[in-house]
Design a protein around this motif. Sequence first.
Motif, PDB file in Angstrom:
ATOM      1  N   SER A  77       0.853  -1.187   0.000  1.00 22.43           N
ATOM      2  CA  SER A  77       0.000   0.000   0.000  1.00 22.43           C
ATOM      3  C   SER A  77       0.892   1.241   0.000  1.00 22.43           C
ATOM      4  O   SER A  77       2.063   1.168  -0.372  1.00 22.43           O
ATOM      5  N   SER A  78       0.353   2.364   0.427  1.00 23.28           N
ATOM      6  CA  SER A  78       1.114   3.610   0.473  1.00 23.28           C
ATOM      7  C   SER A  78       0.611   4.473   1.624  1.00 23.28           C
ATOM      8  O   SER A  78      -0.583   4.454   1.952  1.00 23.28           O
ATOM      9  N   LYS A  79       1.505   5.239   2.215  1.00 25.67           N
ATOM     10  CA  LYS A  79       1.109   6.116   3.331  1.00 25.67           C
ATOM     11  C   LYS A  79       0.221   7.259   2.878  1.00 25.67           C
ATOM     12  O   LYS A  79      -0.374   7.945   3.704  1.00 25.67           O
ATOM     13  N   LYS A  80       0.113   7.434   1.578  1.00 34.76           N
ATOM     14  CA  LYS A  80      -0.814   8.469   1.088  1.00 34.76           C
ATOM     15  C   LYS A  80      -2.270   8.098   1.408  1.00 34.76           C
ATOM     16  O   LYS A  80      -3.155   8.953   1.379  1.00 34.76           O
ATOM     17  N   PHE A  81      -2.501   6.791   1.714  1.00 36.86           N
ATOM     18  CA  PHE A  81      -3.842   6.340   2.096  1.00 36.86           C
ATOM     19  C   PHE A  81      -4.009   6.270   3.619  1.00 36.86           C
ATOM     20  O   PHE A  81      -5.044   5.832   4.106  1.00 36.86           O
ATOM     21  N   SER A  82      -2.987   6.689   4.361  1.00 37.14           N
ATOM     22  CA  SER A  82      -2.978   6.463   5.815  1.00 37.14           C
ATOM     23  C   SER A  82      -4.069   7.212   6.562  1.00 37.14           C
ATOM     24  O   SER A  82      -4.458   6.826   7.664  1.00 37.14           O
ATOM     25  N   ASN A  83      -4.572   8.283   5.972  1.00 40.21           N
ATOM     26  CA  ASN A  83      -5.624   9.057   6.649  1.00 40.21           C
ATOM     27  C   ASN A  83      -7.027   8.535   6.347  1.00 40.21           C
ATOM     28  O   ASN A  83      -8.007   9.034   6.906  1.00 40.21           O
ATOM     29  N   SER A  84      -7.116   7.572   5.453  1.00 42.60           N
ATOM     30  CA  SER A  84      -8.443   7.026   5.121  1.00 42.60           C
ATOM     31  C   SER A  84      -8.965   6.183   6.283  1.00 42.60           C
ATOM     32  O   SER A  84      -8.247   5.373   6.860  1.00 42.60           O
ATOM     33  N   LYS A  85     -10.200   6.415   6.636  1.00 43.37           N
ATOM     34  CA  LYS A  85     -10.800   5.714   7.771  1.00 43.37           C
ATOM     35  C   LYS A  85     -11.367   4.370   7.305  1.00 43.37           C
ATOM     36  O   LYS A  85     -12.553   4.235   7.012  1.00 43.37           O
ATOM     37  N   ILE A  86     -10.503   3.394   7.234  1.00 40.18           N
ATOM     38  CA  ILE A  86     -10.884   2.057   6.783  1.00 40.18           C
ATOM     39  C   ILE A  86     -10.734   1.098   7.949  1.00 40.18           C
ATOM     40  O   ILE A  86      -9.658   1.005   8.551  1.00 40.18           O
ATOM     41  N   GLU A 133      -9.042 -12.675   8.484  1.00 40.63           N
ATOM     42  CA  GLU A 133      -8.797 -11.335   9.034  1.00 40.63           C
ATOM     43  C   GLU A 133      -8.162 -10.463   7.954  1.00 40.63           C
ATOM     44  O   GLU A 133      -7.333 -10.926   7.179  1.00 40.63           O
ATOM     45  N   ILE A 134      -8.560  -9.203   7.933  1.00 34.91           N
ATOM     46  CA  ILE A 134      -7.990  -8.226   7.006  1.00 34.91           C
ATOM     47  C   ILE A 134      -7.548  -7.014   7.816  1.00 34.91           C
ATOM     48  O   ILE A 134      -8.346  -6.427   8.550  1.00 34.91           O
ATOM     49  N   PHE A 135      -6.269  -6.648   7.685  1.00 36.28           N
ATOM     50  CA  PHE A 135      -5.707  -5.510   8.416  1.00 36.28           C
ATOM     51  C   PHE A 135      -5.122  -4.507   7.433  1.00 36.28           C
ATOM     52  O   PHE A 135      -4.494  -4.892   6.433  1.00 36.28           O
ATOM     53  N   HIS A 136      -5.314  -3.217   7.727  1.00 37.53           N
ATOM     54  CA  HIS A 136      -4.801  -2.156   6.871  1.00 37.53           C
ATOM     55  C   HIS A 136      -3.762  -1.313   7.617  1.00 37.53           C
ATOM     56  O   HIS A 136      -3.633  -1.395   8.839  1.00 37.53           O
ATOM     57  N   HIS A 137      -3.053  -0.493   6.840  1.00 38.53           N
ATOM     58  CA  HIS A 137      -2.073   0.452   7.396  1.00 38.53           C
ATOM     59  C   HIS A 137      -1.068  -0.260   8.302  1.00 38.53           C
ATOM     60  O   HIS A 137      -0.821   0.150   9.438  1.00 38.53           O
ATOM     61  N   GLN A 138      -0.509  -1.331   7.786  1.00 36.71           N
ATOM     62  CA  GLN A 138       0.442  -2.141   8.540  1.00 36.71           C
ATOM     63  C   GLN A 138       1.885  -1.827   8.128  1.00 36.71           C
ATOM     64  O   GLN A 138       2.170  -1.607   6.944  1.00 36.71           O
ATOM     65  N   ASN A 139       2.782  -1.817   9.100  1.00 33.49           N
ATOM     66  CA  ASN A 139       4.213  -1.793   8.830  1.00 33.49           C
ATOM     67  C   ASN A 139       4.743  -3.176   9.185  1.00 33.49           C
ATOM     68  O   ASN A 139       4.841  -3.523  10.359  1.00 33.49           O
ATOM     69  N   ARG A 140       5.030  -3.999   8.181  1.00 37.00           N
ATOM     70  CA  ARG A 140       5.436  -5.370   8.445  1.00 37.00           C
ATOM     71  C   ARG A 140       6.822  -5.670   7.871  1.00 37.00           C
ATOM     72  O   ARG A 140       7.217  -5.111   6.842  1.00 37.00           O
ATOM     73  N   GLU A 141       7.488  -6.606   8.542  1.00 38.52           N
ATOM     74  CA  GLU A 141       8.801  -7.055   8.094  1.00 38.52           C
ATOM     75  C   GLU A 141       8.689  -8.498   7.609  1.00 38.52           C
ATOM     76  O   GLU A 141       8.151  -9.351   8.306  1.00 38.52           O
ATOM     77  N   ILE A 142       9.209  -8.743   6.413  1.00 32.58           N
ATOM     78  CA  ILE A 142       9.128 -10.077   5.821  1.00 32.58           C
ATOM     79  C   ILE A 142      10.528 -10.647   5.636  1.00 32.58           C
ATOM     80  O   ILE A 142      11.397 -10.017   5.044  1.00 32.58           O
ATOM     81  N   LYS A 143      10.718 -11.860   6.163  1.00 33.78           N
ATOM     82  CA  LYS A 143      11.971 -12.584   5.920  1.00 33.78           C
ATOM     83  C   LYS A 143      11.874 -13.244   4.554  1.00 33.78           C
ATOM     84  O   LYS A 143      10.897 -13.933   4.256  1.00 33.78           O
ATOM     85  N   GLU A 191      -4.961  -2.786  -8.129  1.00 34.86           N
ATOM     86  CA  GLU A 191      -3.962  -1.854  -8.631  1.00 34.86           C
ATOM     87  C   GLU A 191      -3.083  -1.432  -7.459  1.00 34.86           C
ATOM     88  O   GLU A 191      -3.547  -1.355  -6.322  1.00 34.86           O
ATOM     89  N   PHE A 192      -1.814  -1.158  -7.746  1.00 36.75           N
ATOM     90  CA  PHE A 192      -0.863  -0.847  -6.679  1.00 36.75           C
ATOM     91  C   PHE A 192      -0.222   0.517  -6.904  1.00 36.75           C
ATOM     92  O   PHE A 192      -0.046   0.924  -8.051  1.00 36.75           O
ATOM     93  N   PRO A 193       0.115   1.232  -5.807  1.00 32.71           N
ATOM     94  CA  PRO A 193      -0.044   0.816  -4.407  1.00 32.71           C
ATOM     95  C   PRO A 193      -1.519   0.674  -4.061  1.00 32.71           C
ATOM     96  O   PRO A 193      -2.363   1.415  -4.552  1.00 32.71           O
ATOM     97  N   LEU A 194      -1.806  -0.288  -3.215  1.00 35.13           N
ATOM     98  CA  LEU A 194      -3.179  -0.673  -2.909  1.00 35.13           C
ATOM     99  C   LEU A 194      -3.918   0.380  -2.093  1.00 35.13           C
ATOM    100  O   LEU A 194      -3.418   0.858  -1.078  1.00 35.13           O
ATOM    101  N   ASN A 195      -5.103   0.709  -2.551  1.00 36.86           N
ATOM    102  CA  ASN A 195      -6.012   1.546  -1.771  1.00 36.86           C
ATOM    103  C   ASN A 195      -6.842   0.617  -0.889  1.00 36.86           C
ATOM    104  O   ASN A 195      -7.582  -0.231  -1.396  1.00 36.86           O
ATOM    105  N   PRO A 196      -6.752   0.733   0.451  1.00 36.78           N
ATOM    106  CA  PRO A 196      -7.498  -0.169   1.341  1.00 36.78           C
ATOM    107  C   PRO A 196      -9.001  -0.197   1.077  1.00 36.78           C
ATOM    108  O   PRO A 196      -9.646  -1.228   1.272  1.00 36.78           O
TER     109      PRO A 196
END
Length: 330
Positions: free
Chosen positions: A49-58, A67-77, A115-120
Amino acid sequence: MNLLKSTFDSISDKSLKGNELKGLKLRKFSNKVWICKNGNNYPVIVLKSSKKFSNSKISDRSYDLLEIFHHQNREIKSGKKKEKIYCSIIVCNSRDIEIQNLFLDVLLPIINKLEFPLNPKVLNILSEKLIQLFKNIKNPPLKSVQGLWAELFLISESKDKKEMINCWHDDKNDKYDFKSKSNFIEVKSTLSDERKHVFSLSQTKLKINETVLIASLMLEKDENGISVEDLIIEINKDLKNNIDLKEELIFQVRSTLGSKWNESKKVCFAKESAKLNLKFYDLKDIPKLDHSVEKIKGVSQVKFTSNLDVCKEINSNKFKKKSKLFKSVF
């Protein structure tokens, strides 16, 4: 094999704990989609996704299996590397292999639409059917495996599979299996050596200008025959890149079978025998009860058995011209 499934199966790491993720980038979606496992060995789909969507109330969504989670900061090995991603994630909360396979099977058409970056907001809209499906698979089946097999067989044998799926019923309260304006097809099947089918009285009550054809199948169980899953594969070949119809097909099949969806793989019927014994009849011509029985006080939900062996088959050429639905079948 489904691309999500094959990618997920290639991930192995027993050192993961809790919400830690190990994953691989999905081919064709480089740096946009990751297929991961968490510490519980659950499938996790990570969507950039993108932080440009971070203010959207989703709102996040949480259900028994999904489960579906938005506005995540995740680390992937990923091998020896670690990547930090701002994303939305979809988690299948089950160790059941069949549930996981269903999750990965259904998600691929959805991912292909993104489409990416993903809009939640878009993900929440596109995941509505996914959520409903995972609710439906815990419900009792809407019909038998045999009944669903017969409908899928008719689709698989039709001249225009896309049109047939578009006409396929999407409401359990529909009287008939396929509909196009005032034209309908009802699919009946039997394991008997007589062409006897059960009808509800309401099914035989026609309005002016309505035409209903009965597709009658005499089936034989055969452990070396084909299953519901086999029919889906056959139909999908003709759907090619039509993502919406593939998604609709999966949704209808899984929702219809409900909690029995996994058992359908064990039920197979002889395909060639079904082909030889498929016949069509006009509802007007079949033996049926008079609707006056509805007037009997205290009587309701009347059903009866009709033997179509005594009826004359339709002339398919006559009906081809009546509707796109009939033209698709013949």
